[in-house]
Design a protein around this motif. Sequence first.
Motif, PDB file in Angstrom:
ATOM      1  N   THR A 176      33.906  39.962  31.444  1.00 10.26           N
ATOM      2  CA  THR A 176      34.608  39.394  32.588  1.00 10.26           C
ATOM      3  C   THR A 176      34.227  40.156  33.848  1.00 10.26           C
ATOM      4  O   THR A 176      34.206  41.390  33.858  1.00 10.26           O
ATOM      5  N   LEU A 177      33.928  39.419  34.907  1.00 12.09           N
ATOM      6  CA  LEU A 177      33.573  40.008  36.196  1.00 12.09           C
ATOM      7  C   LEU A 177      34.593  39.574  37.235  1.00 12.09           C
ATOM      8  O   LEU A 177      35.074  38.440  37.213  1.00 12.09           O
ATOM      9  N   ARG A 178      34.916  40.509  38.145  1.00  6.22           N
ATOM     10  CA  ARG A 178      35.878  40.217  39.199  1.00  6.22           C
ATOM     11  C   ARG A 178      35.291  40.591  40.553  1.00  6.22           C
ATOM     12  O   ARG A 178      34.437  41.470  40.650  1.00  6.22           O
ATOM     13  N   TYR A 179      35.788  39.929  41.579  1.00  5.80           N
ATOM     14  CA  TYR A 179      35.309  40.175  42.938  1.00  5.80           C
ATOM     15  C   TYR A 179      35.818  41.533  43.421  1.00  5.80           C
ATOM     16  O   TYR A 179      37.017  41.836  43.325  1.00  5.80           O
ATOM     17  N   ASP A 180      34.904  42.360  43.932  1.00  3.44           N
ATOM     18  CA  ASP A 180      35.280  43.711  44.355  1.00  3.44           C
ATOM     19  C   ASP A 180      35.319  43.873  45.879  1.00  3.44           C
ATOM     20  O   ASP A 180      35.352  44.983  46.393  1.00  3.44           O
ATOM     21  N   GLY A 181      35.321  42.750  46.571  1.00  2.00           N
ATOM     22  CA  GLY A 181      35.333  42.789  48.028  1.00  2.00           C
ATOM     23  C   GLY A 181      33.984  42.491  48.647  1.00  2.00           C
ATOM     24  O   GLY A 181      33.884  42.167  49.823  1.00  2.00           O
ATOM     25  N   ARG A 182      32.955  42.585  47.824  1.00  2.00           N
ATOM     26  CA  ARG A 182      31.600  42.300  48.301  1.00  2.00           C
ATOM     27  C   ARG A 182      30.816  41.469  47.301  1.00  2.00           C
ATOM     28  O   ARG A 182      30.160  40.513  47.678  1.00  2.00           O
ATOM     29  N   THR A 183      30.864  41.826  46.038  1.00  2.00           N
ATOM     30  CA  THR A 183      30.153  41.115  44.980  1.00  2.00           C
ATOM     31  C   THR A 183      31.068  41.017  43.759  1.00  2.00           C
ATOM     32  O   THR A 183      32.226  41.410  43.793  1.00  2.00           O
ATOM     33  N   TYR A 184      30.514  40.478  42.671  1.00  3.60           N
ATOM     34  CA  TYR A 184      31.232  40.450  41.399  1.00  3.60           C
ATOM     35  C   TYR A 184      30.817  41.660  40.577  1.00  3.60           C
ATOM     36  O   TYR A 184      29.624  41.958  40.434  1.00  3.60           O
ATOM     37  N   ALA A 185      31.813  42.376  40.032  1.00  2.00           N
ATOM     38  CA  ALA A 185      31.554  43.579  39.249  1.00  2.00           C
ATOM     39  C   ALA A 185      32.319  43.500  37.935  1.00  2.00           C
ATOM     40  O   ALA A 185      33.221  42.662  37.760  1.00  2.00           O
TER      41      ALA A 185
END
Length: 318
Positions: free
Chosen positions: A138-147
Amino acid sequence: MKTANRWLLRTASIRCCLALALAPLSAGAQSGMSQAEAAQLYSAAGFPIAGNQPVNRCGKPARPRVTFVDINGDKRPEALFIDEDACYAPSGRYFAVLTKEGASWRPLISGTGSIQALSTKTAGWLDMRITDSGGTRTLRYDGRTYAAAAAVSQPAQRPLPQAAQPAPAEPAARRAATALSTADEGAAFKAAGFTKRGGAWRSCDAPAGASSTPGTIEQAADLNGDGLPEAVITEGGTYCYGNTGQAFWLVSKLATGSWKLMTNGTGIPEFLRTKGADGWPDVSVGGPGFCFPVERWNGKEYKLQRWEYEGKACKPPR
Protein backbone atom coordinates in the motif's frame (compact mmCIF):
# COMPACT_ATOMS: atom_id res chain seq x y z
CA MET A 1 -15.38 5.33 -3.80
CA LYS A 2 -17.32 8.32 -5.08
CA THR A 3 -14.17 10.36 -5.62
CA ALA A 4 -12.47 7.54 -7.47
CA ASN A 5 -15.46 7.20 -9.73
CA ARG A 6 -15.22 10.76 -11.09
CA TRP A 7 -13.38 9.73 -14.22
CA LEU A 8 -13.09 12.55 -16.70
CA LEU A 9 -11.66 10.93 -19.82
CA ARG A 10 -10.39 7.62 -21.19
CA THR A 11 -7.73 6.94 -23.80
CA ALA A 12 -10.11 7.10 -26.72
CA SER A 13 -11.53 10.40 -25.58
CA ILE A 14 -8.23 12.25 -26.15
CA ARG A 15 -7.75 11.11 -29.71
CA CYS A 16 -8.33 14.18 -31.82
CA CYS A 17 -5.93 16.89 -30.72
CA LEU A 18 -2.79 14.91 -31.59
CA ALA A 19 -4.19 13.42 -34.75
CA LEU A 20 -2.04 15.55 -37.00
CA ALA A 21 1.23 15.93 -35.14
CA LEU A 22 1.18 12.81 -32.98
CA ALA A 23 -1.43 10.51 -34.51
CA PRO A 24 -0.30 7.32 -32.77
CA LEU A 25 -0.86 8.95 -29.37
CA SER A 26 -4.61 8.84 -29.89
CA ALA A 27 -5.48 12.10 -28.15
CA GLY A 28 -8.66 14.21 -28.47
CA ALA A 29 -9.69 17.82 -28.67
CA GLN A 30 -12.33 17.62 -25.95
CA SER A 31 -9.59 17.29 -23.33
CA GLY A 32 -8.57 20.87 -24.11
CA MET A 33 -4.98 19.69 -24.29
CA SER A 34 -2.54 21.13 -26.80
CA GLN A 35 -0.26 18.89 -28.81
CA ALA A 36 2.76 20.19 -26.89
CA GLU A 37 1.14 19.46 -23.54
CA ALA A 38 0.10 15.97 -24.59
CA ALA A 39 3.65 15.21 -25.74
CA GLN A 40 5.02 16.46 -22.40
CA LEU A 41 2.47 14.34 -20.53
CA TYR A 42 3.43 11.16 -22.39
CA SER A 43 7.13 11.83 -21.92
CA ALA A 44 6.73 12.47 -18.20
CA ALA A 45 4.79 9.22 -17.92
CA GLY A 46 7.72 7.27 -19.40
CA PHE A 47 6.72 7.32 -23.07
CA PRO A 48 9.03 9.72 -24.93
CA ILE A 49 7.99 10.66 -28.45
CA ALA A 50 10.08 9.36 -31.33
CA GLY A 51 8.91 9.95 -34.89
CA ASN A 52 5.45 11.07 -33.71
CA GLN A 53 5.08 7.79 -31.83
CA PRO A 54 5.27 7.18 -28.05
CA VAL A 55 7.79 4.48 -27.15
CA ASN A 56 8.21 2.47 -23.96
CA ARG A 57 11.37 2.02 -21.93
CA CYS A 58 12.57 -0.70 -24.28
CA GLY A 59 12.33 1.68 -27.24
CA LYS A 60 9.28 -0.13 -28.67
CA PRO A 61 6.20 1.70 -30.03
CA ALA A 62 3.52 1.88 -27.34
CA ARG A 63 -0.18 2.70 -27.06
CA PRO A 64 -0.82 2.95 -23.32
CA ARG A 65 -4.33 3.34 -21.98
CA VAL A 66 -4.70 6.81 -20.50
CA THR A 67 -7.38 7.74 -17.98
CA PHE A 68 -7.95 11.11 -16.35
CA VAL A 69 -9.43 11.04 -12.84
CA ASP A 70 -9.70 13.43 -9.90
CA ILE A 71 -7.74 11.48 -7.27
CA ASN A 72 -7.69 14.15 -4.55
CA GLY A 73 -11.11 15.74 -4.96
CA ASP A 74 -9.88 19.15 -6.12
CA LYS A 75 -11.95 18.91 -9.33
CA ARG A 76 -8.77 18.79 -11.43
CA PRO A 77 -7.81 15.52 -13.13
CA GLU A 78 -4.72 13.44 -12.60
CA ALA A 79 -3.54 11.10 -15.37
CA LEU A 80 -3.29 7.32 -15.06
CA PHE A 81 -1.25 5.40 -17.65
CA ILE A 82 -1.52 1.62 -18.05
CA ASP A 83 0.60 -0.26 -20.60
CA GLU A 84 1.10 -3.95 -21.34
CA ASP A 85 4.24 -5.39 -22.92
CA ALA A 86 6.72 -8.19 -22.30
CA CYS A 87 9.18 -5.35 -21.77
CA TYR A 88 7.76 -4.96 -18.26
CA ALA A 89 8.95 -8.28 -16.89
CA PRO A 90 7.84 -10.20 -14.96
CA SER A 91 4.29 -8.82 -14.68
CA GLY A 92 4.03 -7.51 -18.26
CA ARG A 93 2.29 -4.37 -16.95
CA TYR A 94 3.44 -0.79 -16.32
CA PHE A 95 1.61 2.07 -14.63
CA ALA A 96 2.19 5.75 -13.99
CA VAL A 97 0.12 8.38 -12.19
CA LEU A 98 0.79 12.06 -12.87
CA THR A 99 -0.53 15.38 -11.61
CA LYS A 100 -0.51 18.73 -13.38
CA GLU A 101 1.42 21.58 -11.80
CA GLY A 102 1.22 24.84 -13.68
CA ALA A 103 1.69 24.05 -17.36
CA SER A 104 3.49 20.74 -16.86
CA TRP A 105 2.67 17.21 -15.73
CA ARG A 106 4.67 15.65 -12.89
CA PRO A 107 4.79 11.93 -12.05
CA LEU A 108 3.50 10.90 -8.62
CA ILE A 109 4.25 7.21 -8.94
CA SER A 110 5.24 4.72 -11.64
CA GLY A 111 6.36 1.11 -11.82
CA THR A 112 5.58 -2.39 -13.00
CA GLY A 113 2.61 -4.46 -11.89
CA SER A 114 -1.01 -3.45 -11.30
CA ILE A 115 -2.28 -0.38 -9.46
CA GLN A 116 -5.62 -0.08 -7.70
CA ALA A 117 -7.15 2.90 -5.92
CA LEU A 118 -8.45 2.16 -2.42
CA SER A 119 -11.37 3.74 -0.59
CA THR A 120 -9.06 5.20 2.06
CA LYS A 121 -7.24 8.54 1.80
CA THR A 122 -4.12 10.27 3.08
CA ALA A 123 -3.94 14.07 3.03
CA GLY A 124 -7.00 14.03 0.79
CA TRP A 125 -5.46 11.69 -1.79
CA LEU A 126 -6.72 8.17 -2.46
CA ASP A 127 -4.36 5.48 -1.19
CA MET A 128 -3.03 3.07 -3.82
CA ARG A 129 -2.38 -0.65 -3.74
CA ILE A 130 0.36 -2.05 -5.99
CA THR A 131 0.55 -5.73 -6.91
CA ASP A 132 3.59 -7.20 -8.64
CA SER A 133 5.98 -10.14 -8.40
CA GLY A 134 7.17 -8.89 -5.02
CA GLY A 135 3.67 -9.11 -3.54
CA THR A 136 1.14 -6.42 -2.61
CA ARG A 137 1.94 -3.12 -0.93
CA THR A 138 0.00 0.00 0.00
CA LEU A 139 1.27 3.46 -0.95
CA ARG A 140 0.08 6.76 0.48
CA TYR A 141 0.55 10.37 -0.55
CA ASP A 142 3.35 12.01 1.45
CA GLY A 143 2.74 15.58 0.35
CA ARG A 144 4.74 15.29 -2.84
CA THR A 145 4.62 11.73 -4.18
CA TYR A 146 3.29 8.30 -3.24
CA ALA A 147 5.42 6.43 -0.69
CA ALA A 148 5.25 3.13 1.19
CA ALA A 149 2.55 3.18 3.86
CA ALA A 150 5.10 2.70 6.65
CA ALA A 151 6.81 5.95 5.64
CA VAL A 152 3.62 8.01 5.85
CA SER A 153 2.18 8.94 9.22
CA GLN A 154 -1.31 7.45 9.13
CA PRO A 155 -2.71 4.16 10.48
CA ALA A 156 -3.35 1.46 7.91
CA GLN A 157 -6.95 1.11 6.78
CA ARG A 158 -8.74 -1.76 5.15
CA PRO A 159 -9.21 -1.65 1.34
CA LEU A 160 -12.47 -2.40 -0.35
CA PRO A 161 -13.23 -6.14 -0.32
CA GLN A 162 -12.15 -8.03 -3.41
CA ALA A 163 -13.62 -11.26 -4.74
CA ALA A 164 -11.93 -14.06 -6.65
CA GLN A 165 -9.80 -12.92 -9.57
CA PRO A 166 -11.00 -13.77 -13.10
CA ALA A 167 -8.42 -14.29 -15.81
CA PRO A 168 -6.68 -11.02 -16.81
CA ALA A 169 -7.32 -9.26 -20.06
CA GLU A 170 -5.67 -10.40 -23.21
CA PRO A 171 -4.34 -7.31 -25.02
CA ALA A 172 -5.74 -6.87 -28.51
CA ALA A 173 -2.18 -6.71 -29.86
CA ARG A 174 -1.69 -10.35 -28.94
CA ARG A 175 -4.53 -11.54 -31.14
CA ALA A 176 -3.82 -12.34 -34.75
CA ALA A 177 -4.76 -9.38 -36.92
CA THR A 178 -6.84 -9.82 -40.05
CA ALA A 179 -6.73 -7.61 -43.13
CA LEU A 180 -10.20 -6.70 -44.39
CA SER A 181 -10.99 -6.03 -48.02
CA THR A 182 -12.54 -2.71 -48.96
CA ALA A 183 -15.85 -4.49 -49.50
CA ASP A 184 -15.72 -6.12 -46.08
CA GLU A 185 -14.85 -2.82 -44.41
CA GLY A 186 -17.89 -1.18 -45.96
CA ALA A 187 -20.12 -4.11 -45.04
CA ALA A 188 -18.82 -4.03 -41.46
CA PHE A 189 -19.58 -0.32 -41.10
CA LYS A 190 -23.06 -0.79 -42.56
CA ALA A 191 -23.80 -3.69 -40.20
CA ALA A 192 -22.91 -1.37 -37.32
CA GLY A 193 -25.39 1.22 -38.60
CA PHE A 194 -22.87 3.69 -40.05
CA THR A 195 -23.34 5.74 -43.19
CA LYS A 196 -20.60 7.29 -45.29
CA ARG A 197 -20.73 11.07 -45.40
CA GLY A 198 -18.04 13.33 -46.76
CA GLY A 199 -15.66 10.43 -47.23
CA ALA A 200 -15.96 9.28 -43.59
CA TRP A 201 -18.09 6.66 -41.89
CA ARG A 202 -20.31 8.14 -39.17
CA SER A 203 -22.99 6.98 -36.77
CA CYS A 204 -23.40 10.18 -34.76
CA ASP A 205 -24.59 13.41 -36.38
CA ALA A 206 -22.44 15.90 -34.52
CA PRO A 207 -22.97 19.57 -35.47
CA ALA A 208 -20.24 21.57 -37.17
CA GLY A 209 -17.53 22.54 -34.71
CA ALA A 210 -18.39 19.83 -32.19
CA SER A 211 -15.66 17.48 -31.05
CA SER A 212 -16.01 14.23 -32.97
CA THR A 213 -13.94 11.50 -34.55
CA PRO A 214 -15.42 9.47 -37.46
CA GLY A 215 -15.77 5.72 -37.39
CA THR A 216 -12.57 3.71 -37.45
CA ILE A 217 -11.91 -0.03 -37.59
CA GLU A 218 -9.67 -0.34 -34.54
CA GLN A 219 -9.18 -4.08 -34.81
CA ALA A 220 -9.98 -6.90 -37.23
CA ALA A 221 -9.34 -10.45 -36.00
CA ASP A 222 -10.96 -13.84 -35.57
CA LEU A 223 -12.13 -13.46 -31.99
CA ASN A 224 -14.23 -16.62 -31.64
CA GLY A 225 -12.04 -19.08 -33.55
CA ASP A 226 -14.48 -19.89 -36.35
CA GLY A 227 -12.10 -18.84 -39.13
CA LEU A 228 -14.07 -15.71 -39.98
CA PRO A 229 -13.10 -12.16 -39.01
CA GLU A 230 -14.66 -9.80 -36.51
CA ALA A 231 -14.18 -6.05 -36.57
CA VAL A 232 -14.17 -3.54 -33.74
CA ILE A 233 -15.41 -0.13 -34.87
CA THR A 234 -15.04 2.99 -32.75
CA GLU A 235 -16.33 6.54 -33.02
CA GLY A 236 -15.36 9.39 -30.70
CA GLY A 237 -16.57 12.74 -29.46
CA THR A 238 -17.99 14.26 -26.30
CA TYR A 239 -21.03 15.66 -28.12
CA CYS A 240 -22.32 12.14 -28.76
CA TYR A 241 -20.61 10.10 -26.05
CA GLY A 242 -20.14 12.42 -23.09
CA ASN A 243 -17.11 12.24 -20.81
CA THR A 244 -16.36 8.68 -21.87
CA GLY A 245 -15.68 10.08 -25.33
CA GLN A 246 -16.11 6.91 -27.37
CA ALA A 247 -18.58 4.29 -28.51
CA PHE A 248 -17.78 0.89 -30.00
CA TRP A 249 -19.42 -1.70 -32.20
CA LEU A 250 -18.39 -5.37 -32.51
CA VAL A 251 -19.46 -6.89 -35.83
CA SER A 252 -18.84 -10.40 -37.16
CA LYS A 253 -18.65 -11.85 -40.64
CA LEU A 254 -21.01 -14.78 -41.19
CA ALA A 255 -20.49 -17.86 -43.34
CA THR A 256 -22.97 -16.33 -45.81
CA GLY A 257 -20.59 -13.42 -46.37
CA SER A 258 -22.80 -10.87 -44.64
CA TRP A 259 -21.89 -9.07 -41.41
CA LYS A 260 -23.78 -9.07 -38.09
CA LEU A 261 -23.75 -6.64 -35.17
CA MET A 262 -22.85 -8.58 -32.00
CA THR A 263 -22.81 -5.77 -29.42
CA ASN A 264 -22.17 -2.08 -29.05
CA GLY A 265 -22.04 0.51 -26.32
CA THR A 266 -20.39 3.63 -24.96
CA GLY A 267 -16.90 2.91 -23.69
CA ILE A 268 -13.64 1.23 -24.59
CA PRO A 269 -13.87 -2.53 -25.31
CA GLU A 270 -11.24 -4.96 -24.09
CA PHE A 271 -11.44 -8.65 -24.94
CA LEU A 272 -10.66 -11.04 -22.10
CA ARG A 273 -9.37 -14.60 -21.97
CA THR A 274 -12.58 -15.75 -20.31
CA LYS A 275 -15.24 -16.87 -22.77
CA GLY A 276 -18.95 -17.34 -23.16
CA ALA A 277 -20.90 -19.56 -25.53
CA ASP A 278 -19.43 -20.61 -28.89
CA GLY A 279 -15.93 -19.41 -28.03
CA TRP A 280 -16.81 -15.71 -27.87
CA PRO A 281 -14.52 -13.74 -25.52
CA ASP A 282 -15.94 -11.73 -22.65
CA VAL A 283 -15.87 -7.97 -23.29
CA SER A 284 -14.84 -5.46 -20.62
CA VAL A 285 -16.31 -2.04 -21.37
CA GLY A 286 -14.05 0.70 -20.01
CA GLY A 287 -15.51 4.01 -19.02
CA PRO A 288 -16.10 6.15 -15.93
CA GLY A 289 -14.94 4.56 -12.69
CA PHE A 290 -12.45 2.13 -11.22
CA CYS A 291 -14.91 -0.67 -11.95
CA PHE A 292 -16.03 -1.77 -15.43
CA PRO A 293 -18.89 -3.98 -16.67
CA VAL A 294 -18.00 -7.26 -18.39
CA GLU A 295 -20.39 -8.67 -20.99
CA ARG A 296 -20.61 -12.37 -21.92
CA TRP A 297 -22.10 -13.98 -25.04
CA ASN A 298 -24.94 -16.33 -24.05
CA GLY A 299 -25.54 -17.81 -27.48
CA LYS A 300 -27.96 -15.09 -28.54
CA GLU A 301 -26.54 -11.80 -27.29
CA TYR A 302 -23.91 -10.16 -25.13
CA LYS A 303 -25.27 -9.56 -21.60
CA LEU A 304 -23.78 -8.05 -18.44
CA GLN A 305 -22.06 -10.87 -16.54
CA ARG A 306 -19.89 -9.21 -13.86
CA TRP A 307 -17.93 -6.12 -12.84
CA GLU A 308 -14.13 -5.97 -12.58
CA TYR A 309 -11.06 -3.73 -12.73
CA GLU A 310 -7.59 -4.89 -13.78
CA GLY A 311 -8.72 -8.53 -13.57
CA LYS A 312 -10.24 -8.24 -10.08
CA ALA A 313 -13.90 -8.30 -9.10
CA CYS A 314 -15.18 -4.93 -7.90
CA LYS A 315 -18.26 -3.08 -6.77
CA PRO A 316 -20.09 -1.22 -9.58
CA PRO A 317 -20.39 2.57 -9.25
CA ARG A 318 -23.51 3.84 -7.53
